[in-house]
Motif scaffolding. Structure first.
Motif, short mmCIF file in Angstrom:
data_model
loop_
_atom_site.label_atom_id
_atom_site.label_comp_id
_atom_site.label_asym_id
_atom_site.label_seq_id
_atom_site.Cartn_x
_atom_site.Cartn_y
_atom_site.Cartn_z
N SER A 1 0.74 -1.16 -0.07
CA SER A 1 0.09 0.14 -0.13
C SER A 1 0.98 1.30 0.07
CB SER A 1 -0.92 0.07 1.16
OG SER A 1 -1.73 1.06 1.16
N LYS A 2 0.80 2.23 -1.08
CA LYS A 2 1.72 3.45 -1.11
C LYS A 2 0.63 4.69 -1.32
CE LYS A 2 5.34 0.85 -3.07
NZ LYS A 2 6.23 0.66 -4.25
N LEU A 3 1.31 5.70 -0.88
CA LEU A 3 0.56 7.35 -0.96
C LEU A 3 1.59 7.66 -1.98
CD1 LEU A 3 -0.81 7.90 2.40
CD2 LEU A 3 -2.07 6.82 0.56
N LEU A 4 1.26 8.52 -2.90
CA LEU A 4 1.65 9.55 -3.79
C LEU A 4 1.23 10.86 -3.99
CD1 LEU A 4 4.32 9.67 -5.59
CD2 LEU A 4 3.04 8.78 -7.36
N ASN A 5 1.85 11.88 -3.29
CA ASN A 5 1.27 13.28 -3.51
C ASN A 5 -0.12 13.39 -3.34
OD1 ASN A 5 3.74 14.21 -4.47
ND2 ASN A 5 3.26 13.66 -6.53
N GLU A 6 -0.53 12.50 -2.32
CA GLU A 6 -1.96 12.60 -1.59
C GLU A 6 -2.83 11.94 -2.34
OE1 GLU A 6 -1.56 16.30 1.38
OE2 GLU A 6 -3.07 16.26 -0.29
N VAL A 7 -2.47 11.26 -3.44
CA VAL A 7 -3.23 10.50 -4.39
C VAL A 7 -3.36 8.98 -3.98
CG1 VAL A 7 -3.90 9.73 -6.80
CG2 VAL A 7 -3.12 12.05 -6.33
N ILE A 8 -4.61 8.53 -3.56
CA ILE A 8 -4.45 7.02 -3.16
C ILE A 8 -4.41 6.31 -4.35
CG2 ILE A 8 -5.69 5.28 -2.30
CD1 ILE A 8 -7.12 7.63 -0.50
N ILE A 9 -3.31 5.30 -4.37
CA ILE A 9 -3.24 4.39 -5.38
C ILE A 9 -3.61 2.93 -4.98
CG2 ILE A 9 -1.64 3.34 -7.08
CD1 ILE A 9 -1.80 6.23 -7.20
N ARG A 10 -5.05 2.65 -5.55
CA ARG A 10 -5.48 1.34 -4.92
C ARG A 10 -5.10 0.21 -5.92
NH1 ARG A 10 -9.45 5.22 -4.72
NH2 ARG A 10 -9.77 5.21 -6.73
N ASN A 11 -5.13 -1.06 -5.36
CA ASN A 11 -4.50 -2.25 -5.75
C ASN A 11 -5.45 -2.44 -7.12
OD1 ASN A 11 -2.58 -2.55 -3.80
ND2 ASN A 11 -4.11 -3.26 -2.42
N GLU A 12 -5.03 -2.44 -8.30
CA GLU A 12 -5.98 -2.73 -9.36
C GLU A 12 -5.15 -3.44 -10.63
OE1 GLU A 12 -7.36 0.70 -11.10
OE2 GLU A 12 -8.84 1.31 -9.51
N SER A 13 -5.72 -4.24 -10.98
CA SER A 13 -5.14 -5.00 -12.20
C SER A 13 -5.33 -3.96 -13.43
CB SER A 13 -5.72 -6.43 -12.50
OG SER A 13 -7.12 -6.29 -12.73
N THR A 14 -4.21 -4.45 -14.25
CA THR A 14 -4.53 -3.65 -15.52
C THR A 14 -5.72 -3.41 -16.29
OG1 THR A 14 -3.39 -5.04 -16.80
CG2 THR A 14 -2.01 -3.59 -15.89
N THR A 15 -6.15 -2.51 -16.68
CA THR A 15 -7.50 -2.44 -17.47
C THR A 15 -7.29 -3.19 -18.70
OG1 THR A 15 -8.04 -0.43 -16.50
CG2 THR A 15 -9.42 -0.89 -18.50
N VAL A 16 -6.35 -3.04 -19.30
CA VAL A 16 -6.05 -4.10 -20.59
C VAL A 16 -4.83 -4.84 -20.45
CG1 VAL A 16 -5.86 -3.90 -23.15
CG2 VAL A 16 -7.11 -2.11 -21.73
N GLU A 17 -5.01 -6.29 -20.88
CA GLU A 17 -3.92 -7.21 -21.07
C GLU A 17 -3.69 -7.56 -22.34
OE1 GLU A 17 -4.37 -10.37 -17.96
OE2 GLU A 17 -5.52 -8.95 -16.85
N ILE A 18 -2.64 -7.38 -22.98
CA ILE A 18 -2.28 -7.52 -24.35
C ILE A 18 -1.52 -8.77 -24.40
CG2 ILE A 18 -1.56 -6.42 -26.64
CD1 ILE A 18 -1.93 -3.88 -25.34
N LYS A 19 -1.93 -9.73 -25.23
CA LYS A 19 -1.41 -10.99 -25.47
C LYS A 19 -1.37 -10.99 -27.07
CE LYS A 19 -3.61 -12.87 -21.48
NZ LYS A 19 -2.59 -12.25 -20.35
N LEU A 20 -0.70 -12.08 -27.61
CA LEU A 20 -0.27 -11.97 -28.92
C LEU A 20 -1.50 -12.71 -29.48
CD1 LEU A 20 3.31 -13.28 -29.10
CD2 LEU A 20 2.39 -11.21 -29.99
N ASP A 21 -2.32 -13.55 -28.97
CA ASP A 21 -3.38 -14.10 -29.61
C ASP A 21 -4.74 -13.56 -29.13
OD1 ASP A 21 -3.21 -15.19 -27.08
OD2 ASP A 21 -4.15 -17.02 -27.54
N LYS A 22 -4.95 -12.53 -28.36
CA LYS A 22 -6.06 -11.86 -27.75
C LYS A 22 -5.72 -10.76 -27.08
CE LYS A 22 -6.80 -15.17 -24.22
NZ LYS A 22 -7.74 -16.54 -23.65
N LYS A 23 -6.67 -9.94 -26.89
CA LYS A 23 -6.75 -8.87 -25.80
C LYS A 23 -7.88 -9.37 -24.91
CE LYS A 23 -4.88 -5.41 -29.40
NZ LYS A 23 -5.37 -6.28 -30.60
N VAL A 24 -7.36 -8.90 -23.63
CA VAL A 24 -8.22 -9.23 -22.28
C VAL A 24 -8.53 -7.69 -21.71
CG1 VAL A 24 -8.88 -10.34 -20.36
CG2 VAL A 24 -7.41 -11.42 -22.10
N TYR A 25 -9.93 -7.40 -21.70
CA TYR A 25 -10.26 -6.12 -20.84
C TYR A 25 -10.92 -6.43 -19.54
CZ TYR A 25 -8.97 -4.20 -25.26
OH TYR A 25 -8.32 -3.97 -26.62
N ASN A 26 -10.35 -6.02 -18.66
CA ASN A 26 -11.05 -6.21 -17.23
C ASN A 26 -12.04 -5.03 -17.14
OD1 ASN A 26 -9.30 -8.46 -16.40
ND2 ASN A 26 -7.69 -6.86 -16.70
#
Length: 814
Positions: A115-140
């Protein structure tokens, strides 16, 4: 409806052969076991990664992932290892120089959350919105504010490479020949676009965009596949989410998801109701180039629509953990919707540049639909990691009833109706067998059997007009077998597959006793090759063959009576279209901030569907020519283009992703028909055009737990065989704020901020020119409130593609 005995015998022998390959592990192997948990909550961390690297031989690496109880079991060679235990957003744990000479239990390993803070902006634990693979793209989907309080259609419309037209048509890379799957299985709804508007966005875990599918998937869909993966509970105990929405124009809804999981079973349910108004309009301005004395030179058609949809979507199911390696899931889904659409149509006739007459027509449409679906899925995992058998059964019943009252001078007391019913059954089995190191064999069977009945027509003074009515019976039986083999050799990977589909199609016009049967079988090969240039970049080349079968309104010759001067009619003589698809891809990462993925593609489609307009030779009672609009098989279409996708995280509090797609379409063919005068008419439909589309999405984490998301998209002009489609720009905004100690979220989103999402098409024929405009739904403002109980905002997500979906099989080795 049921495959013949020879097919079942072939399947039985095939699977008997596959299972005979299963072997026990070699005697020189030992097992390393343990359990991984969250130190703060003691919850098991499913899909944690365990890596064992040999101290004496760095090239010898073993690994595995944890199951839903956080447990793992890995077969390794005897020796000394450095062991690393990892999970996304948690501090890794490393055990160095561990001797592994016998079976070893590492016990319970607790990981600390970062858990980290940066300039008072809360960085929540999130997986990336887009996962790019060679055979497909996965959008969370869970992190996308644009879809809060929305539906599956809203989700798809916010995914790069995917567009949802103003009338609900889904396209991938500009190609509307797309197969939509839900948990790896085709949607059973009669009207897929309408069904997707009933499923709440919050029920979706992620969307997989597969532009060039392998032989494992149905051959249907020359433009590719969209696989919508629904959420399934991962955490033991009772947890869930409730979402309430309201908006303007009226957009009210209440959705709840509930999950209760124990060591032996998992109960889950999703319940939702929505009430949505979709005001829109359409305009058609037509210029007649050679008007006669009793016909106008111009006609302006203005239509205002006031649509109202009320829908319920409910589902429940149970997943039984029969043993550590066998899961059996049964689920039932029920959808019910009712709709009304009141449209006021005004025709203004222009004679010699002066308004001569104004005619009004009022349509009052109403519709009701019901869908019932049952799914059963059995997954059996064997000793070797990745070795499994998946069996699926799906059955559904659907019914749609629609009627319309027309008040018009030509039809003073007219009533149109459309009654559709559908029964669909699906059986499938998929077998995956790892062979040695880095090799994998897959095979399976799928049978899909559909019967659909459509009765459409018009009543005048309560008497059915037989000339304007039809009864269509459509039966489709498709049996398929496939096999594929993949391997990874150092940095090189390949996946070779072959699918065979046997199609038996009946298209019967019952009112005219016109019975048509089409039988055909086809082979659908696929090939994928990838090369890891470095740890940060890879290249791939792939090929697949696909099919598009005509269905529904494409086949029904009865007219659409929403307009009395522009009539749509289906074509029961349509043949399937076949597509050969080639794709060349490149993926590279620049550190942890930038991911770049690009691909060039070429598609060749024979007997492609296209829509043509022609003069029917008939006129309305005030002399206006009636134009017919219907699909035909055009000879050949060539589609070539390139696209690139960028994921850029300039700061931990700012994420950007963008997509650009440029493609050209060349059609070669002509439409030959006998016109109303008995003359042979040849329409040259040769056409070559280029177009492009782009999309930019930005998400910023502001102070005080506020998120801000912006989405911009543009579709360029596109020339058609009979005219031109104008470019279209749209913008969306969304904001969210966490409240009640992150147990709840308030979100506000504005769809189509500038009210600019309007489809404009120019049509140029020998005797007329027209410009049409259509807007399905005006600008929408939605406010939603989400409350989570016994569930964190960002429950620990699975990593990468380690999830095994219901479609059977996994990613190929490497």
């Amino acid at each position: 409806m049921i495959p013949n005995k020879k097919v079942f015998l072939a399947i039985f022998l095939l699977f008997t052969t596959f299972i005979s390959f299963a072997q026990d592990e070699a005697n020189n192997k030992v097992k390393v076991t343990g359990k991984v948990i969250d130190k703060s909550s003691s919850f098991p961390l499913e899909y944690s990664t365990i890596t064992l690297k040999s101290v004496n031989n760095p090239n010898k690496v073993f690994g595995g992932i944890t199951n839903n109880e956080g447990a793992f079991s890995i077969d390794v060679d005897k020796g000394k290892y450095n062991i690393v235990i990892e999970f996304i957003s948690f501090q890794p744990t490393e055990i160095k120089n561990k001797e592994v000479l016998d079976n070893l239990d590492l016990g319970t390993i607790a990981l600390d959350e970062v858990s980290k803070l940066l300039n008072e902006v809360i960085i929540r634990n999130e997986s990336t919105t887009v996962e790019i693979k060679l055979d497909k793209k996965v959008y969370n989907v869970g992190k996308d504010l644009m879809v809060k309080g929305g539906t599956v259609s809203d989700v798809l419309d916010n995914i790069p490479s995917v567009t949802v037209d103003v009338d609900g048509t889904i396209a991938l890379r500009g190609n509307d020949n797309v197969r939509v799957l839900i948990d790896g299985k085709p949607s059973t709804a009669i009207n897929v676009s309408e069904a997707l508007r009933l499923i709440p966005a919050d029920a979706i875990d992620r969307v997989e965009v597969i532009t060039n599918p392998s032989a494992r998937y149905d051959a249907e869909g020359g433009g590719g596949l969209l696989n919508i993966i629904l959420k399934k509970g991962k955490t033991n105990g009772l947890n869930g989410t409730i979402i309430a929405t309201t908006g303007e124009p009226a957009n009210h809804g209440l959705t709840g998801t509930l999950n209760y999981k124990t060591d032996n079973f998992n109960l889950f349910t999703t319940q939702g109701y929505n009430y949505r108004k979709n005001p829109g309009f359409s305009n058609v301005d037509t210029e007649y180039l050679n008007p006669t004395g009793n016909s106008p030179s111009y006609v302006y058609e203005r239509r205002n629509n006031d649509r109202l949809n009320k829908g319920y979507n409910g589902g429940f199911g149970v997943e039984w953990f029969l043993d550590d390696n066998t899961n059996w899931t049964n689920s039932m889904n029920y959808r019910k919707n009712s709709s009304t659409n009141e449209s006021d149509v005004v025709y203004t006739n222009i004679y010699n540049s002066l308004p001569n007459s104004i005619r009004n027509r009022f349509n009052s449409d109403s519709g009701n639909g019901e869908d019932v679906e049952f799914n059963s899925n059995l997954i059996k995992k064997f000793k070797k990691d990745g070795h499994q058998l998946t069996i699926n059964f799906q059955t559904s019943l659907n019914k749609d009833d629609n009627s319309s009252i027309i008040v018009d001078s030509q039809f003073p007391n007219a009533n149109t109706f459309s009654i559709q019913s559908q029964n669909k059954n699906l059986f499938s089995g998929d077998y995956v067998l790892p062979i040695g190191k880095g090799m994998q064999f897959e095979a399976g069977y799928r049978g899909e059997f559909t019967t659909q009945n459509t009765n459409v027509g018009i009543l005048e003074d309560n008497v059915q007009n037989d000339d304007l009515s039809s009864k269509l019976e459509y039966k489709e039986k498709v049996n398929a077998l496939y096999t594929q083999f993949g391997s990874k050799i150092n940095k090189f990977s390949f996946l070779l597959g072959l699918r065979w589909e046997d199609s038996n199609i009946d298209v019967n016009l019952l009112d005219t006793n016109d019975f048509n049967n089409k039988k055909y079988n086809n082979f659908f090969p696929s090939a994928f090759f990838t090369y890891e240039i470095s740890d940060q970049s890879s290249a791939s080349i792939s090929y697949s063959r696909r099919i598009r079968r005509p269905r529904g309104r494409f086949l029904n010759p009865s007219s659409d009576f929403s307009s009395n001067i522009n009539l749509f009619q289906g074509n029961p003589d349509l043949d399937p279209a076949m597509t050969d698809s080639f794709d060349l891809g490149y993926l590279t990462k620049f550190g942890k901030k930038l991911t770049f993925n690009t691909s060039a593609y070429v598609n060749k489609t024979t007997d492609v569907f296209t829509f043509v307009r022609r003069n029917s030779g008939e006129t309305t009672d005030d002399g206006i020519p009636i134009v017919l609009f219907n699909p035909i098989n055009l000879a050949t279409e060539y589609r070539a283009g390139f696209e690139f996708t960028l994921n850029y995280n300039p700061y931990k509090w700012w994420r950007l992703n963008s997509n650009f797609n440029f493609f050209s379409i060349e059609t070669q063919g002509e439409n030959v028909y006998i016109d109303f005068n008995g003359d042979t008419v040849v329409q040259n439909l040769n056409n070559k055009t280029t177009t492009w589309s782009t999309r930019l999405n930005s998400k910023i984490n502001l102070p005080y737990s506020i998120d801000w998301q912006t989405n911009l998209s543009y579709e360029g002009d596109q020339k058609t065989g009979q005219g031109n489609r104008k470019g279209m720009f749209s913008a969306n905004l969304a904001f969210s704020k966490d409240v009640f100690k992150d147990k709840a979220t308030i979100a506000l989103n504005v769809s189509d901020v500038f009210n600019s999402r309007i489809r404009r098409i120019e049509t140029n024929l020998e005797n007329l020119n027209s410009l049409s405009e259509f807007q399905w739904r005006k600008r929408q403002i939605t406010l939603s409130f989400t409350y989570r109980f016994n569930k964190k905002k960002n429950d620990k997500e699975k990593k990468g593609n380690q999830q095994q979906d219901f479609d059977g099989g996994g990613d190929f080795p490497g």
